[in-house]
Design a protein around this motif. Structure first.
Motif, short mmCIF file in Angstrom:
data_model
loop_
_atom_site.label_atom_id
_atom_site.label_comp_id
_atom_site.label_asym_id
_atom_site.label_seq_id
_atom_site.Cartn_x
_atom_site.Cartn_y
_atom_site.Cartn_z
N TYR A 76 23.23 0.27 41.51
CA TYR A 76 23.63 -1.12 41.27
C TYR A 76 23.26 -1.54 39.86
CZ TYR A 76 24.17 -6.15 41.62
OH TYR A 76 24.57 -7.45 41.39
N ARG A 77 24.18 -2.19 39.19
CA ARG A 77 23.95 -2.81 37.89
C ARG A 77 24.60 -4.18 37.93
NH1 ARG A 77 22.38 -1.72 32.62
NH2 ARG A 77 21.64 0.30 33.37
N SER A 78 23.81 -5.21 37.82
CA SER A 78 24.31 -6.58 37.93
C SER A 78 25.38 -6.88 36.89
CB SER A 78 23.15 -7.56 37.78
OG SER A 78 23.62 -8.89 37.75
N GLY A 79 26.35 -7.67 37.30
CA GLY A 79 27.37 -8.12 36.36
C GLY A 79 26.93 -9.32 35.54
N ALA A 93 21.11 -8.51 34.54
CA ALA A 93 20.07 -9.24 35.26
C ALA A 93 19.19 -8.31 36.08
CB ALA A 93 20.70 -10.30 36.16
N LEU A 94 19.78 -7.24 36.65
CA LEU A 94 19.02 -6.36 37.55
C LEU A 94 19.73 -5.03 37.69
CD1 LEU A 94 17.40 -7.36 40.90
CD2 LEU A 94 19.10 -5.53 40.92
N THR A 95 18.95 -3.95 37.83
CA THR A 95 19.50 -2.63 38.13
C THR A 95 18.68 -2.00 39.25
OG1 THR A 95 18.13 -1.61 36.40
CG2 THR A 95 20.40 -2.22 35.81
N HIS A 96 19.31 -1.07 39.98
CA HIS A 96 18.61 -0.39 41.07
C HIS A 96 19.06 1.07 41.11
CE1 HIS A 96 16.37 -0.13 44.84
NE2 HIS A 96 17.35 0.62 45.30
N ILE A 97 18.08 1.98 41.34
CA ILE A 97 18.39 3.40 41.46
C ILE A 97 17.75 3.97 42.72
CG2 ILE A 97 18.52 3.73 38.95
CD1 ILE A 97 15.76 5.19 39.18
N VAL A 112 8.42 1.26 30.88
CA VAL A 112 9.64 0.44 30.85
C VAL A 112 9.21 -0.97 30.45
CG1 VAL A 112 11.56 -0.45 32.22
CG2 VAL A 112 10.72 1.86 32.63
N LEU A 113 9.98 -1.64 29.63
CA LEU A 113 9.56 -2.93 29.09
C LEU A 113 9.64 -4.07 30.09
CD1 LEU A 113 11.02 -2.82 25.46
CD2 LEU A 113 8.70 -2.29 26.26
N HIS A 114 10.34 -3.86 31.22
CA HIS A 114 10.49 -4.92 32.21
C HIS A 114 9.86 -4.51 33.54
CE1 HIS A 114 14.15 -5.56 29.52
NE2 HIS A 114 13.34 -6.57 29.26
N ASP A 115 9.58 -5.49 34.39
CA ASP A 115 8.96 -5.22 35.69
C ASP A 115 9.83 -4.28 36.52
OD1 ASP A 115 7.11 -7.05 34.83
OD2 ASP A 115 7.56 -8.56 36.34
N GLU A 116 9.16 -3.36 37.24
CA GLU A 116 9.86 -2.40 38.09
C GLU A 116 9.25 -2.42 39.49
OE1 GLU A 116 11.34 2.27 38.16
OE2 GLU A 116 10.26 1.46 36.41
N VAL A 173 14.69 -2.72 38.53
CA VAL A 173 14.18 -3.22 37.26
C VAL A 173 14.89 -4.53 36.92
CG1 VAL A 173 13.88 -2.76 34.79
CG2 VAL A 173 13.68 -0.89 36.45
N ALA A 174 14.11 -5.53 36.51
CA ALA A 174 14.68 -6.83 36.13
C ALA A 174 13.86 -7.41 34.97
CB ALA A 174 14.69 -7.78 37.32
N PRO A 175 14.56 -7.84 33.89
CA PRO A 175 15.97 -7.60 33.58
C PRO A 175 16.28 -6.10 33.63
CG PRO A 175 15.05 -9.20 32.05
CD PRO A 175 13.89 -8.63 32.83
N GLY A 176 17.57 -5.80 33.74
CA GLY A 176 18.02 -4.47 34.07
C GLY A 176 17.57 -3.37 33.12
N PHE A 177 17.51 -2.15 33.68
CA PHE A 177 17.05 -0.98 32.94
C PHE A 177 18.04 -0.59 31.86
CE2 PHE A 177 16.91 3.56 32.14
CZ PHE A 177 15.57 3.77 31.89
#
Length: 205
Positions: A76-79, A93-97, A112-116, A173-177
């Motif tokens: 998933y990769r947010s639009g 906004a958000l990605t998921h693996i 990674v620079l953003h929260d995971e 990860v948000a904001p997205g990876f």
């Protein structure tokens, strides 16, 4: 103190990812899906051996090697786009693996620079390492443990391994990876860690 969960070290896929020339995960994933065999400085997983249950899982989820170790696929990769305070640049906004670690593999120390958020899905418990400043802490998530998910704060280093034959997790990860926000620890950063801890966790380098 190190928790009892042993595994061998796993190398870096140098021909798959260059941290100094970061590229989008989608194009790199396409380049590697046709590879018949993946060698990871230890166990060799032949993608043509369909009777292997771990290979069946890799095939079913369409996973490919990750530069930190293990296998993954972005699902998933947010639009929606947001502005990242960490990068001062736009990110999804958000990605998921999906992320899979097999016995004998480790996820090497990376940042990674953003929260995971790590979510346990199946298999053995996951041993997750948090490295902040000069301190490395451990947490187990999964069956029999206190939690099935945990969060690594953006900017902290992290590493992981399965405590059994395999562990399948999801990483959000948000904001997205973006691979532009992904780095491995260099030697100067590693030397900040006390010598005893460096000896304990060297295999995650």
């Amino acid at each position: 103190m190190q928790r009892p969960c042993q595994a061998k070290n796993v190398g870096f896929y140098g021909d798959f990812f260059d941290v100094n020339n970061a590229v989008n995960t989608k194009s790199e994933a396409k380049r590697h899906t046709a590879a018949p065999c993946v060698t990871i400085h230890g166990p060799t997983y032949n993608t043509e051996t369909r009777e292997n249950p771990m290979q069946q899982l890799i095939d079913r989820l369409k996973l490919v090697p990750h530069p930190e170790g293990g296998f993954y696929r972005e699902v998933y990769r947010s639009g929606q786009a947001v502005s990242s305070s960490a990068t001062k640049a736009p990110r999804q906004a958000l990605t998921h693996i999906y992320f899979l670690l097999l016995k004998g593999q480790v996820s090497r120390f990376h940042r990674v620079l953003h929260d995971e958020v790590w979510n346990y899905y199946e298999g053995a418990p996951l041993r997750l390492l948090r490295w902040h400043g000069a301190t490395i802490e451990e947490q187990l998530i999964g069956p029999g443990e206190a939690n099935y998910c945990t969060t690594i704060v953006g900017g902290d280093f992290q590493a992981a391994e399965s405590c059994g034959d395999y562990t399948l997790v999801g990483c959000t990860v948000a904001p997205g990876f973006d691979f532009a926000d992904f780095t491995f620890a260099d030697n100067s950063q590693w030397l900040i860690v006390p010598e005893q801890a460096r000896q304990t966790y060297q295999r995650f380098r």
